[in-house]
Design an enzyme around this catalytic site. Structure first.
Site, mmCIF file in Angstrom:
data_model
loop_
_atom_site.group_PDB
_atom_site.id
_atom_site.type_symbol
_atom_site.label_atom_id
_atom_site.label_comp_id
_atom_site.label_asym_id
_atom_site.label_seq_id
_atom_site.Cartn_x
_atom_site.Cartn_y
_atom_site.Cartn_z
ATOM 1 N N SER A 1 0.863 -1.186 0.000
ATOM 2 C CA SER A 1 0.000 0.000 0.000
ATOM 3 C C SER A 1 0.890 1.223 0.000
ATOM 4 O O SER A 1 2.040 1.166 0.456
ATOM 5 C CB SER A 1 -0.887 0.007 1.252
ATOM 6 O OG SER A 1 -1.528 1.252 1.424
ATOM 7 N N TYR B 1 -2.514 0.649 10.493
ATOM 8 C CA TYR B 1 -2.359 0.136 9.135
ATOM 9 C C TYR B 1 -1.023 0.582 8.551
ATOM 10 O O TYR B 1 -0.307 -0.211 7.922
ATOM 11 C CB TYR B 1 -3.516 0.615 8.271
ATOM 12 C CG TYR B 1 -3.539 0.051 6.882
ATOM 13 C CD1 TYR B 1 -3.636 -1.316 6.669
ATOM 14 C CD2 TYR B 1 -3.477 0.884 5.756
ATOM 15 C CE1 TYR B 1 -3.674 -1.846 5.386
ATOM 16 C CE2 TYR B 1 -3.514 0.364 4.480
ATOM 17 C CZ TYR B 1 -3.607 -0.996 4.295
ATOM 18 O OH TYR B 1 -3.641 -1.518 3.022
#
Length: 257
Positions: free
Chosen positions: A142, A155
């Site tokens: 990501s 995250y």
């Protein structure tokens, strides 16, 4: 249980029951791989494999379980064809809490799935990938792997750790016939990522993409995975960052009103 398709090469895709994983499984089958689609939800996998046809095998697998991952590796071995591609796609986010109020439970889950899950599957399948003589590991990371943002601490931390794992692995196995590829998407609108992040709150999930013209979709990432995996084997795409044109950076998104 072995394959009788001229030793068709095997690709394992984790998190294959929906979103990027399911799109990648479909695309790789179209590229000539026999796809082992792995995920926790057996019903979703059964539907996917039925759609793909004889070029796919469903394996119910929880990547947070050593035994489950060992069973996945065993199934791959039983197919009797070379394993040449692993797509570490399983992962996810939970919550958008600031660090000062961060949920230990959510942070633990994100680390277990994104980091330790990637480690388990990679460890289990690396010997077979190396034995094929032309292995490739693609890990879906990501843009959170290198850019923090408010509310994303858990995250972001997990994805930073995952990208560190990938980079370290590449250094450690240099000279072996296994490529190590990292693909880091920005905004990808799928059916479940944001919905899962916000515990099923559809309004909050939809707000993430509100006004964004043409966010990326799962098929866009599947296309990039297929591209990286089908380059000549001496070509290693270390890291590929991909965002929709409306997203210039993690914090800079154009939204139409």
């Amino acid at each position: 249980m072995g394959l009788d398709r001229s030793m068709q090469n095997i690709a394992v895709v984790t998190g294959a029951s929906s979103g990027i994983g399911a799109a990648t499984a479909r695309r790789l089958a179209g590229e000539g791989f026999h796809v082992v689609a792995a995920a926790r939800r057996a019903d979703r996998l059964a539907t996917l494999v039925k759609e793909i046809g004889p070029h796919a095998t469903a394996v119910t697998c929880d990547i947070t379980s050593d035994d489950s991952v060992a069973a996945l590796a065993g199934t791959v071995a039983e197919l009797g064809a070379p394993l040449t591609l692993l797509v570490n796609n399983a992962g996810g986010a939970r919550g958008l809490d600031p660090v000062a109020a961060g949920s230990i439970e959510d942070w633990q889950w994100m680390y277990d799935v994104n980091v330790l899950g990637t480690l388990r599957v990679t460890k289990a399948l690396l010997p077979a990938l190396e034995a094929s003589g032309a292995g490739t590991i693609v890990t879906i990371g990501s843009t959170a792997a290198f850019t923090p943002y408010e509310g994303g601490g858990g995250y972001v931390a997990a994805k930073h750790a995952q990208t560190a794992l990938v980079g370290t692995l590449r250094l450690e196995i240099v000279g072996k016939p296994v490529r190590v590829v990292e693909i880091d998407p920005g905004m990808v609108q799928t059916d479940e990522f944001s919905l899962n992040r916000f515990a099923g709150d559809r309004e909050r999930a939809d707000a993430v993409y509100a006004g964004v013209k043409e966010p990326l979709v799962a098929d866009d990432i599947a296309d990039i995975v297929a591209f990286a995996a089908t380059r000549p084997h001496h070509v290693n795409i270390d890291r590929l960052v991909v965002r929709p044109i409306a997203q210039a950076a993690q914090h800079k998104v154009h939204r139409e009103r």
